[in-house]
Scaffold this active site. Structure first.
Site, PDB file in Angstrom:
ATOM      1  N   CYS A  53      31.748  38.842  41.482  1.00 14.88           N
ATOM      2  CA  CYS A  53      32.947  39.430  41.278  1.00 14.88           C
ATOM      3  C   CYS A  53      33.887  38.886  42.190  1.00 14.88           C
ATOM      4  O   CYS A  53      33.728  39.198  43.588  1.00 14.88           O
ATOM      5  CB  CYS A  53      32.951  40.861  41.351  1.00 14.88           C
ATOM      6  SG  CYS A  53      34.603  41.610  41.012  1.00 14.88           S
ATOM      7  N   CYS A  56      35.258  42.076  44.327  1.00  9.93           N
ATOM      8  CA  CYS A  56      34.476  43.086  45.370  1.00  9.93           C
ATOM      9  C   CYS A  56      33.259  42.381  45.793  1.00  9.93           C
ATOM     10  O   CYS A  56      32.530  43.053  46.701  1.00  9.93           O
ATOM     11  CB  CYS A  56      33.995  44.173  44.797  1.00  9.93           C
ATOM     12  SG  CYS A  56      32.906  44.392  43.331  1.00  9.93           S
ATOM     13  N   CYS A 102      33.312  44.936  36.125  1.00 14.51           N
ATOM     14  CA  CYS A 102      32.518  45.068  37.204  1.00 14.51           C
ATOM     15  C   CYS A 102      32.172  46.595  37.412  1.00 14.51           C
ATOM     16  O   CYS A 102      32.932  47.356  37.290  1.00 14.51           O
ATOM     17  CB  CYS A 102      33.073  44.376  38.380  1.00 14.51           C
ATOM     18  SG  CYS A 102      32.223  44.512  40.038  1.00 14.51           S
ATOM     19  N   CYS A 105      33.549  47.670  40.982  1.00 12.72           N
ATOM     20  CA  CYS A 105      35.102  48.018  41.269  1.00 12.72           C
ATOM     21  C   CYS A 105      35.722  48.152  40.020  1.00 12.72           C
ATOM     22  O   CYS A 105      37.206  48.393  40.085  1.00 12.72           O
ATOM     23  CB  CYS A 105      35.644  46.709  42.132  1.00 12.72           C
ATOM     24  SG  CYS A 105      35.724  45.334  41.303  1.00 12.72           S
ATOM     25  N   CYS A 125      31.572  36.119  27.771  1.00  8.95           N
ATOM     26  CA  CYS A 125      32.817  35.213  27.914  1.00  8.95           C
ATOM     27  C   CYS A 125      33.684  35.533  28.903  1.00  8.95           C
ATOM     28  O   CYS A 125      34.310  36.645  28.800  1.00  8.95           O
ATOM     29  CB  CYS A 125      33.581  35.428  26.318  1.00  8.95           C
ATOM     30  SG  CYS A 125      34.938  33.967  26.329  1.00  8.95           S
TER      31      CYS A 125
HETATM   32 FE    FE Z   1      33.772  44.097  41.443  1.00  8.37          FE
END
Ligand code: FE
Length: 137
Positions: A53, A56, A102, A105, A125
């Site tokens: 990510c 984060c 995510c 976060c 996607c």
């Molecule tokens: Fe994240």
């Protein structure tokens, strides 16, 4: 960007996110904007490693599960491990879609469709802008 009041392990104020992320990252990760198809960082990209990510650092996808869906966006058949992402109903278009966020976060990653390859039929996607690639050495 939470439409509900769910708390994530990583919570930051809008001001903090704006300071830490680039403008493009902020718009995609925190405001749900979509990268332009084809002209994005990881669509034509086949290095071996892990996609984290970009907000984060949470590990999200492994390059071994990446495939060319022809869609113009990086596509994966599965997440790197159970619980890496969460799902949310998205009604922004006329039909319901499944938003992928995510789990650490709450940032926007992309959408999950079910027209992917066997055996999972999953097509995650994902926006390149939401990802940060770490090459396997
Ligand atoms: Fe994240």
């Amino acid at each position: 960007m939470s439409k509900d009041n769910k708390q994530f392990p990583v919570e930051k104020s809008e001001k903090e996110w704006k300071e830490e992320l680039s403008e493009e990252q902020y718009l995609v990760l925190r405001k749900g904007k979509t990268d332009p198809p084809y002209k994005n960082k990881y669509y034509h990209f086949d290095k071996s490693g892990v996609f984290k990510c970009a907000a984060c650092g949470n590990k999200l996808f492994d390059s071994k599960d990446k495939y060319d869906s022809g869609s113009g966006w990086p596509s994966f058949t599965r997440v790197i491990e159970e619980g890496a992402v969460e799902y949310r109903d998205d009604y922004k278009l006329s039909h319901k879609r499944t938003e992928v966020i995510c789990s650490k976060c709450g940032s926007h990653l992309g959408h999950l469709f079910h027209d992917g390859p066997e055996p999972t039929n999953n097509r995650y996607c994902i926006n390149s802008t939401s990802l940060d690639f770490k090459e396997r050495k």
